[in-house]
Motif scaffolding. Structure first.
Motif, PDB file in Angstrom:
ATOM      1  N   UNK A  49      -0.197  -3.959  -5.177  1.00 33.49           N
ATOM      2  CA  UNK A  49      -1.595  -3.604  -5.222  1.00 33.49           C
ATOM      3  C   UNK A  49      -2.501  -4.769  -5.547  1.00 33.49           C
ATOM      4  N   UNK A  50      -3.683  -4.584  -5.219  1.00 32.67           N
ATOM      5  CA  UNK A  50      -4.876  -5.552  -5.619  1.00 32.67           C
ATOM      6  C   UNK A  50      -5.186  -5.377  -7.208  1.00 32.67           C
ATOM      7  N   UNK A  51      -4.068  -5.873  -8.206  1.00 32.39           N
ATOM      8  CA  UNK A  51      -4.144  -5.648  -9.496  1.00 32.39           C
ATOM      9  C   UNK A  51      -5.363  -6.174 -10.106  1.00 32.39           C
ATOM     10  N   UNK A  52      -5.741  -7.328  -9.663  1.00 30.87           N
ATOM     11  CA  UNK A  52      -7.045  -7.668 -10.509  1.00 30.87           C
ATOM     12  C   UNK A  52      -8.296  -7.044  -9.858  1.00 30.87           C
ATOM     13  N   UNK A  53      -8.458  -6.609  -8.542  1.00 32.23           N
ATOM     14  CA  UNK A  53      -9.418  -5.676  -8.346  1.00 32.23           C
ATOM     15  C   UNK A  53      -9.813  -4.347  -8.999  1.00 32.23           C
TER      16      UNK A  53
END
Length: 262
Positions: free
Chosen positions: A72-76
């Motif tokens: 997934x978009x971990x930073x987001x």
């Protein structure tokens, strides 16, 4: 792309969540109970290019739960969590591992647990205990919290009373207990109950009443009641002795859960 989820997203969100209803029961239960427009609850989703959900983040009061199938978009998602004062973060081990190094988790306690599921009541007939089992009402909330506080293995959150009261009021949780001489001596609760499932939590017996079969007796009642309502039961555990009890009652390991709590 990550964006805030709204009621219009419900169909596509549930198409994703019900692919793994056991591991997603907290999110399913909170959406069914409270929807998408509460001050204490927010949801965000990551979407594929063709409009399907691939990950969901839930904020419930001061805690977050992440659900992600694959990368997934971990930073987001981490940037959303960092914008809040939070005291809890959890999800499947694989999902949490993607975000944990991106979050300010100093001072949090990390717990890795087995995640188990029960789909049948056929094993919930082991106990010969005849103690009366009662179901708690709103009038019992303070008594339940006091018992939990007396259990050294428990870590009681600051908002525990409010969340317990809310679960009883909204019928998203119930507590079964045994008492002697007017004092609760053993109890077990469900939480995150939804149309498909519920999770067992808060299993506790006071020190002087342990090793007498009270926990097994309570769990049998919970299993029989929820299976009769066509609900699957889930729980997480990290104590091998507890695991043996649960497996005798029909639970099977289906994954791992990781939790960070202050």
């Amino acid at each position: 792309m990550i964006r805030t989820l709204v009621e219009a997203d419900n169909e596509v969100v549930f198409a994703y969540l019900t692919q793994n209803p056991a591991l997603n029961l907290f999110i399913i239960g909170d959406i069914e109970a409270f929807g998408y427009e509460q001050a204490f609850q927010e949801l965000w989703g990551e979407f594929t290019e063709d409009g399907l959900v691939k990950a969901v983040l839930l904020r419930y009061h001061n805690t977050f739960i992440i659900s992600a199938e694959g990368i997934c978009d971990a930073e987001g998602f981490a940037s959303i969590i960092r914008s809040y004062e939070f005291d809890g973060f959890s999800g499947s081990e694989d999902a949490v591992a993607q975000l944990e190094l991106l979050l300010p988790l100093e001072g949090f306690r990390k717990t890795d647990s087995y995640f188990a599921e029960c789909t049948t009541a056929e094993h919930a007939t082991l106990s010969t205990n005849t103690e009366e089992v009662q179901m708690a009402t709103l009038e019992d909330v303070d008594r339940i919290i006091e018992v939990r506080k007396s259990i050294k293995e428990f870590n009681i959150a600051s908002d525990a009373r409010g969340m317990l009261q809310q679960s009883i009021e909204t019928k998203t949780g119930r507590t079964y207990y045994i008492e002697q001489n007017g004092k609760m001596i053993s109890l077990a609760s469900t939480t995150a109950e939804n149309s498909l499932s519920g999770m067992i939590v808060g299993v506790a017996t006071v020190e002087e009443a342990r090793q007498k079969g009270y926990v097994t007796h309570l769990l049998e009642h919970i299993i029989r009641d929820l299976i009769a309502e066509k609900k699957t039961l889930c729980l997480f555990y990290n104590n091998p002795s507890a695991g043996r009890i649960y497996k005798r009652l029909g639970f099977e390991d289906i994954g791992h859960w990781r939790m960070y709590r202050k």
